[in-house]
Scaffold this motif. Sequence first.
Motif, short mmCIF file in Angstrom:
data_model
loop_
_atom_site.label_atom_id
_atom_site.label_comp_id
_atom_site.label_asym_id
_atom_site.label_seq_id
_atom_site.Cartn_x
_atom_site.Cartn_y
_atom_site.Cartn_z
N GLY A 36 -22.02 -1.77 134.93
CA GLY A 36 -22.65 -2.13 136.04
C GLY A 36 -22.56 -3.86 135.92
N THR A 37 -23.03 -4.32 134.65
CA THR A 37 -23.20 -5.62 134.42
C THR A 37 -23.52 -5.90 133.07
OG1 THR A 37 -24.64 -7.72 135.14
CG2 THR A 37 -25.77 -5.67 134.98
N THR A 38 -23.86 -7.11 132.76
CA THR A 38 -23.91 -7.46 131.17
C THR A 38 -24.99 -8.46 131.29
OG1 THR A 38 -22.57 -9.33 130.93
CG2 THR A 38 -21.56 -7.01 130.68
N LEU A 39 -25.36 -8.70 129.96
CA LEU A 39 -26.74 -9.64 129.66
C LEU A 39 -25.91 -11.16 129.60
CD1 LEU A 39 -29.53 -8.15 127.86
CD2 LEU A 39 -29.39 -8.57 130.19
N GLY A 40 -24.74 -11.17 129.06
CA GLY A 40 -24.00 -12.46 129.14
C GLY A 40 -22.92 -12.01 128.01
N VAL A 41 -21.80 -13.30 127.56
CA VAL A 41 -21.09 -13.13 126.73
C VAL A 41 -21.26 -14.25 125.72
CG1 VAL A 41 -18.52 -13.71 126.52
CG2 VAL A 41 -19.25 -12.39 128.74
N ILE A 42 -21.03 -13.63 124.70
CA ILE A 42 -21.13 -14.69 123.47
C ILE A 42 -19.72 -14.69 122.77
CG2 ILE A 42 -22.07 -14.77 121.05
CD1 ILE A 42 -24.20 -14.81 123.10
N LYS A 43 -19.28 -16.13 122.50
CA LYS A 43 -17.92 -16.32 122.24
C LYS A 43 -17.71 -16.17 120.83
CE LYS A 43 -16.84 -19.34 126.36
NZ LYS A 43 -16.54 -20.68 126.58
N GLN A 44 -16.41 -15.81 120.41
CA GLN A 44 -16.05 -15.99 119.20
C GLN A 44 -16.14 -17.38 118.48
OE1 GLN A 44 -11.91 -14.89 117.95
NE2 GLN A 44 -12.68 -13.20 117.00
N ARG A 45 -16.94 -17.61 117.46
CA ARG A 45 -17.26 -18.96 116.88
C ARG A 45 -17.16 -18.92 115.38
NH1 ARG A 45 -18.63 -22.51 121.09
NH2 ARG A 45 -19.45 -21.68 123.08
N PRO A 46 -15.86 -18.90 114.98
CA PRO A 46 -15.60 -18.72 113.47
C PRO A 46 -16.37 -19.67 112.60
CG PRO A 46 -13.75 -18.58 114.77
CD PRO A 46 -14.67 -19.20 115.63
N GLY A 47 -16.79 -20.86 112.90
CA GLY A 47 -17.32 -21.75 112.16
C GLY A 47 -19.05 -21.48 112.24
N GLN A 103 -26.88 -27.39 118.58
CA GLN A 103 -27.45 -27.94 119.71
C GLN A 103 -26.39 -27.94 120.90
OE1 GLN A 103 -30.55 -28.50 120.31
NE2 GLN A 103 -30.92 -27.51 118.35
N GLY A 104 -25.17 -27.29 120.85
CA GLY A 104 -24.17 -27.22 121.77
C GLY A 104 -24.01 -26.13 122.53
N GLU A 105 -22.91 -25.70 122.61
CA GLU A 105 -22.45 -24.33 123.47
C GLU A 105 -22.91 -22.99 122.94
OE1 GLU A 105 -18.40 -24.29 124.25
OE2 GLU A 105 -18.39 -26.08 125.64
N GLY A 106 -23.13 -23.22 121.67
CA GLY A 106 -23.36 -21.74 120.91
C GLY A 106 -25.13 -21.59 121.20
N LYS A 107 -25.59 -22.73 121.13
CA LYS A 107 -27.24 -22.51 121.58
C LYS A 107 -27.23 -22.13 123.20
CE LYS A 107 -31.81 -24.84 121.75
NZ LYS A 107 -32.59 -26.05 121.39
N ALA A 108 -26.41 -22.88 123.81
CA ALA A 108 -26.66 -22.81 125.05
C ALA A 108 -26.21 -21.03 125.68
CB ALA A 108 -25.51 -23.35 126.09
N GLU A 109 -25.23 -20.53 124.80
CA GLU A 109 -24.86 -19.05 125.30
C GLU A 109 -26.12 -18.19 124.86
OE1 GLU A 109 -20.04 -19.17 124.43
OE2 GLU A 109 -21.41 -18.42 122.79
N VAL A 110 -26.74 -18.54 123.79
CA VAL A 110 -27.95 -17.50 123.27
C VAL A 110 -29.06 -17.88 124.13
CG1 VAL A 110 -29.48 -16.94 121.48
CG2 VAL A 110 -26.95 -17.49 120.74
N MET A 111 -29.28 -19.07 124.57
CA MET A 111 -30.45 -19.18 125.44
C MET A 111 -30.44 -18.65 126.83
SD MET A 111 -32.46 -20.70 123.42
CE MET A 111 -33.86 -21.11 124.60
#
Length: 264
Positions: A212-223, A240-248
């Motif tokens: 029905g829905t999801t809580l969000g998408v965490i991208k593949q970030r190999p580094g 402090q960039g996009e990785g943190k923003a996704e989790v927050m």
Amino acid sequence: MTLTTTVHSYAGGVAKSATARDLSAALALLGHRVLLIDADHQADLSVSLGVDIDEEFANADDSFGNTIGPAVLGTGVLPEARRVFGLDLIPSSVTLYNLEKELKADVSMVVGLRYALDEVRAAGKYDFIFIDTNPTLGDMATLALLAADRVLLPIPPNRKGMRAGSFIKSRVEKGHYKRLNPGLSVLPPVITQTPNTTLARQYMAEIESVFGTTLGVIKQRPGLYPSAMERATPVPHLDQGEGKAEVMALAEAFLKVTGERHGS
């Protein structure tokens, strides 16, 4: 009122422990009181937060005594939690593997963690409790799911992740776990390890269709994610960039879904 969530998948390598670690850390950054329990004898979650009790204690009994083991068996209480990154952690140890053998010998012990956490919830010390269990459909998973109000499924956009997520959803809503813990329900899943491919987008659409829905998408970030493990630091503290923003954003979505209950 404390909400207990088990982060679970029987499929390995789906970012289960990373999801439990980073979501807990993000909620702590937002000012919530969080207890994180590592119930996986591999102890990857604990080590990724800088706590390795198998290295800390030379004696296996001491290592086991600092896990949920004695409380589940009824031979002791939950150990004092370790304070890490603004949250409380009850770590795991390779010795917790022995607990699964005890559970097989006396299946009544699968309610042991629930009873131990009843006291924690009654004390009102935490807003959220998260349990990271090992990738299994065995007694350790049952132990963690009987102790929970909700189950959170990390699902990578591939056949393996989709199959595991759909199966557990079915078991919670109308199968084995429904009979054992009627109050347990499935949260919208987290799509993890997401590459920018056509196939991944197809699976993401399928996941949204099923849940029905999801809580969000965490991208593949190999580094980023291997670095978080090696440096024993949650992503919201490391990046402090996009990785943190996704989790927050994931934490905010989690609060929105559970907000009616917690006033968040």
